[in-house]
Design a protein around this motif. Structure first.
Motif, PDB file in Angstrom:
ATOM      1  N   GLY A  30       9.988  20.305  -6.040  1.00  0.00           N
ATOM      2  CA  GLY A  30       9.954  20.247  -7.495  1.00  0.00           C
ATOM      3  C   GLY A  30      11.231  19.658  -8.033  1.00  0.00           C
ATOM      4  N   GLN A  31      11.256  19.496  -9.357  1.00  0.00           N
ATOM      5  CA  GLN A  31      12.428  18.948 -10.027  1.00  0.00           C
ATOM      6  C   GLN A  31      12.577  19.621 -11.385  1.00  0.00           C
ATOM      7  OE1 GLN A  31      13.446  14.676  -9.996  1.00  0.00           O
ATOM      8  NE2 GLN A  31      12.987  14.705 -12.196  1.00  0.00           N
ATOM      9  N   VAL A  32      13.824  19.919 -11.760  1.00  0.00           N
ATOM     10  CA  VAL A  32      14.134  20.390 -13.109  1.00  0.00           C
ATOM     11  C   VAL A  32      14.993  19.327 -13.784  1.00  0.00           C
ATOM     12  CG1 VAL A  32      13.926  22.877 -12.688  1.00  0.00           C
ATOM     13  CG2 VAL A  32      16.111  21.766 -12.307  1.00  0.00           C
ATOM     14  N   THR A  33      14.596  18.941 -14.984  1.00  0.00           N
ATOM     15  CA  THR A  33      15.333  17.939 -15.740  1.00  0.00           C
ATOM     16  C   THR A  33      16.048  18.655 -16.877  1.00  0.00           C
ATOM     17  OG1 THR A  33      13.697  16.259 -15.158  1.00  0.00           O
ATOM     18  CG2 THR A  33      15.142  15.772 -17.032  1.00  0.00           C
ATOM     19  N   LEU A  34      17.386  18.583 -16.853  1.00  0.00           N
ATOM     20  CA  LEU A  34      18.212  19.365 -17.774  1.00  0.00           C
ATOM     21  C   LEU A  34      19.286  18.502 -18.425  1.00  0.00           C
ATOM     22  CD1 LEU A  34      18.844  22.349 -15.306  1.00  0.00           C
ATOM     23  CD2 LEU A  34      17.189  22.313 -17.185  1.00  0.00           C
ATOM     24  N   ARG A  41      25.204  26.696 -15.191  1.00  0.00           N
ATOM     25  CA  ARG A  41      24.514  27.993 -15.225  1.00  0.00           C
ATOM     26  C   ARG A  41      24.774  28.796 -13.968  1.00  0.00           C
ATOM     27  NH1 ARG A  41      22.578  28.811 -20.328  1.00  0.00           N
ATOM     28  NH2 ARG A  41      21.737  26.874 -21.107  1.00  0.00           N
ATOM     29  N   ARG A  42      24.498  30.092 -14.079  1.00  0.00           N
ATOM     30  CA  ARG A  42      24.487  30.986 -12.937  1.00  0.00           C
ATOM     31  C   ARG A  42      23.100  31.591 -12.771  1.00  0.00           C
ATOM     32  NH1 ARG A  42      24.362  35.757 -10.753  1.00  0.00           N
ATOM     33  NH2 ARG A  42      24.088  37.019 -12.598  1.00  0.00           N
ATOM     34  N   ARG A  43      22.560  32.104 -13.873  1.00  0.00           N
ATOM     35  CA  ARG A  43      21.273  32.797 -13.786  1.00  0.00           C
ATOM     36  C   ARG A  43      20.435  32.486 -15.017  1.00  0.00           C
ATOM     37  NH1 ARG A  43      18.443  37.981 -13.821  1.00  0.00           N
ATOM     38  NH2 ARG A  43      17.748  38.306 -11.695  1.00  0.00           N
ATOM     39  N   ILE A  44      19.263  31.867 -14.782  1.00  0.00           N
ATOM     40  CA  ILE A  44      18.349  31.529 -15.865  1.00  0.00           C
ATOM     41  C   ILE A  44      16.988  31.181 -15.263  1.00  0.00           C
ATOM     42  CG2 ILE A  44      18.993  29.085 -15.881  1.00  0.00           C
ATOM     43  CD1 ILE A  44      18.619  29.138 -18.941  1.00  0.00           C
ATOM     44  N   ARG A  45      15.941  31.479 -16.010  1.00  0.00           N
ATOM     45  CA  ARG A  45      14.594  31.072 -15.588  1.00  0.00           C
ATOM     46  C   ARG A  45      14.393  29.635 -16.042  1.00  0.00           C
ATOM     47  NH1 ARG A  45      10.809  32.926 -12.597  1.00  0.00           N
ATOM     48  NH2 ARG A  45      11.578  35.024 -12.812  1.00  0.00           N
ATOM     49  N   LEU A  46      13.980  28.786 -15.112  1.00  0.00           N
ATOM     50  CA  LEU A  46      13.749  27.373 -15.388  1.00  0.00           C
ATOM     51  C   LEU A  46      12.296  27.027 -15.137  1.00  0.00           C
ATOM     52  CD1 LEU A  46      16.838  25.944 -13.450  1.00  0.00           C
ATOM     53  CD2 LEU A  46      16.631  26.181 -15.935  1.00  0.00           C
ATOM     54  N   GLU A  47      11.830  25.989 -15.802  1.00  0.00           N
ATOM     55  CA  GLU A  47      10.497  25.468 -15.516  1.00  0.00           C
ATOM     56  C   GLU A  47      10.670  24.079 -14.936  1.00  0.00           C
ATOM     57  OE1 GLU A  47       6.555  24.088 -17.910  1.00  0.00           O
ATOM     58  OE2 GLU A  47       7.374  26.055 -18.416  1.00  0.00           O
ATOM     59  N   THR A  48      10.020  23.834 -13.801  1.00  0.00           N
ATOM     60  CA  THR A  48      10.127  22.520 -13.177  1.00  0.00           C
ATOM     61  C   THR A  48       9.324  21.505 -13.977  1.00  0.00           C
ATOM     62  OG1 THR A  48       8.204  22.750 -11.730  1.00  0.00           O
ATOM     63  CG2 THR A  48      10.323  23.596 -10.886  1.00  0.00           C
ATOM     64  N   ASP A  49       9.579  20.245 -13.722  1.00  0.00           N
ATOM     65  CA  ASP A  49       8.842  19.169 -14.388  1.00  0.00           C
ATOM     66  C   ASP A  49       7.357  19.249 -14.047  1.00  0.00           C
ATOM     67  OD1 ASP A  49      11.391  18.465 -15.114  1.00  0.00           O
ATOM     68  OD2 ASP A  49      11.437  16.591 -13.969  1.00  0.00           O
ATOM     69  N   GLU A  50       7.044  19.891 -12.924  1.00  0.00           N
ATOM     70  CA  GLU A  50       5.658  20.029 -12.482  1.00  0.00           C
ATOM     71  C   GLU A  50       4.987  21.270 -13.067  1.00  0.00           C
ATOM     72  OE1 GLU A  50       8.228  17.738  -9.896  1.00  0.00           O
ATOM     73  OE2 GLU A  50       8.354  19.876 -10.355  1.00  0.00           O
ATOM     74  N   VAL A  81      17.723  18.670  -9.099  1.00  0.00           N
ATOM     75  CA  VAL A  81      18.239  18.683 -10.465  1.00  0.00           C
ATOM     76  C   VAL A  81      18.317  17.231 -10.950  1.00  0.00           C
ATOM     77  CG1 VAL A  81      20.230  19.216 -11.936  1.00  0.00           C
ATOM     78  CG2 VAL A  81      19.599  20.768 -10.063  1.00  0.00           C
ATOM     79  N   ALA A  82      17.739  16.972 -12.107  1.00  0.00           N
ATOM     80  CA  ALA A  82      17.820  15.650 -12.721  1.00  0.00           C
ATOM     81  C   ALA A  82      18.509  15.782 -14.069  1.00  0.00           C
ATOM     82  CB  ALA A  82      16.426  15.047 -12.900  1.00  0.00           C
ATOM     83  N   ALA A  83      19.386  14.842 -14.376  1.00  0.00           N
ATOM     84  CA  ALA A  83      20.070  14.835 -15.670  1.00  0.00           C
ATOM     85  C   ALA A  83      19.153  14.195 -16.710  1.00  0.00           C
ATOM     86  CB  ALA A  83      21.377  14.058 -15.570  1.00  0.00           C
ATOM     87  N   ALA A  84      18.876  14.927 -17.775  1.00  0.00           N
ATOM     88  CA  ALA A  84      18.008  14.427 -18.842  1.00  0.00           C
ATOM     89  C   ALA A  84      18.761  13.429 -19.715  1.00  0.00           C
ATOM     90  CB  ALA A  84      17.522  15.591 -19.713  1.00  0.00           C
ATOM     91  N   PRO A  85      18.065  12.398 -20.176  1.00  0.00           N
ATOM     92  CA  PRO A  85      18.694  11.522 -21.165  1.00  0.00           C
ATOM     93  C   PRO A  85      18.978  12.322 -22.437  1.00  0.00           C
ATOM     94  CG  PRO A  85      16.687  10.536 -20.277  1.00  0.00           C
ATOM     95  CD  PRO A  85      16.740  11.955 -19.797  1.00  0.00           C
ATOM     96  N   GLU A  86      20.128  12.058 -23.047  1.00  0.00           N
ATOM     97  CA  GLU A  86      20.497  12.734 -24.284  1.00  0.00           C
ATOM     98  C   GLU A  86      21.323  11.777 -25.137  1.00  0.00           C
ATOM     99  OE1 GLU A  86      23.547  15.975 -23.569  1.00  0.00           O
ATOM    100  OE2 GLU A  86      22.904  15.590 -21.520  1.00  0.00           O
ATOM    101  N   PRO A  87      21.451  12.053 -26.424  1.00  0.00           N
ATOM    102  CA  PRO A  87      22.222  11.152 -27.289  1.00  0.00           C
ATOM    103  C   PRO A  87      23.689  11.096 -26.863  1.00  0.00           C
ATOM    104  CG  PRO A  87      20.911  12.679 -28.594  1.00  0.00           C
ATOM    105  CD  PRO A  87      20.849  13.147 -27.172  1.00  0.00           C
TER     106      PRO A  87
END
Length: 182
Positions: A30-34, A41-50, A81-87
């Protein structure tokens, strides 16, 4: 009619991080885009791109970079981990020496910055953009992944002072200067 509910698959806990190039990409499940702020982060619930759920549960906070891997506790695989595009603002200069001068002015303001040989990326800030244009820079706004330098004081996520208020911390140097900031 019964309401249908989608159940998000749970991948479990991600308990270790490896930097880009130091984990087995063939085991990526899987992949998470953030965005940048969401990658320290240390602890957080994430949702994958899938659409799967994964609990990031690291021993300490880590500044995650594009391409890093998060190892699942049960050994079943890795989440990329993928870096999301941002302004961002793209700062370009007339010469390498000019870019160095601009970098000095940016650094003197403690701004998170991603620096390359040809440009500097910053978070959008009209005051800083005007200052840089006044110094001869070309400043354009765009969207792309942002990965600023980690900083010499151990602040992996970086922090800025452009918001105009004191954060109640010290850097080991004085902010009083005997010269002018052009």
């Amino acid at each position: 009619m019964a309401e249908t509910r989608t159940v998000t698959p749970d991948l479990g806990r991600a308990v270790a991080q490896a930097t880009a190039g130091h984990w087995d990409r063939t085991k990526q499940i899987g992949q998470v885009t953030l965005a940048f702020d969401d990658r320290h982060r240390r602890r957080i619930r994430l949702e994958t791109d899938e659409g799967a759920s994964v609990l990031l549960d690291l021993p300490r906070a880590v500044a995650l970079s594009d391409g890093d891997g998060l190892e699942l506790e049960d050994g079943s695989g890795w989440v990329r981990v993928a870096a999301a595009p941002e302004p961002v603002m793209r700062v370009q200069a007339a010469s390498p020496h000019h870019l160095l001068r601009l970098a000095w002015h940016i650094g003197n303001r403690h701004l998170p910055a991603q620096i390359s040989e040809t440009e500097i990326l910053l978070r959008p800030d009209h005051v800083i953009a005007d200052m840089l244009r006044g110094l001869g820079a070309t400043v354009t706004e765009c969207e792309q992944p942002f990965q600023p330098e980690g900083g010499a004081y151990g602040h992996g996520a970086g922090h800025g002072h452009a918001d105009g208020h004191d954060h109640g911390h010290e850097h080991g140097h004085s902010h009083s200067h005997s010269h002018h900031h052009d």
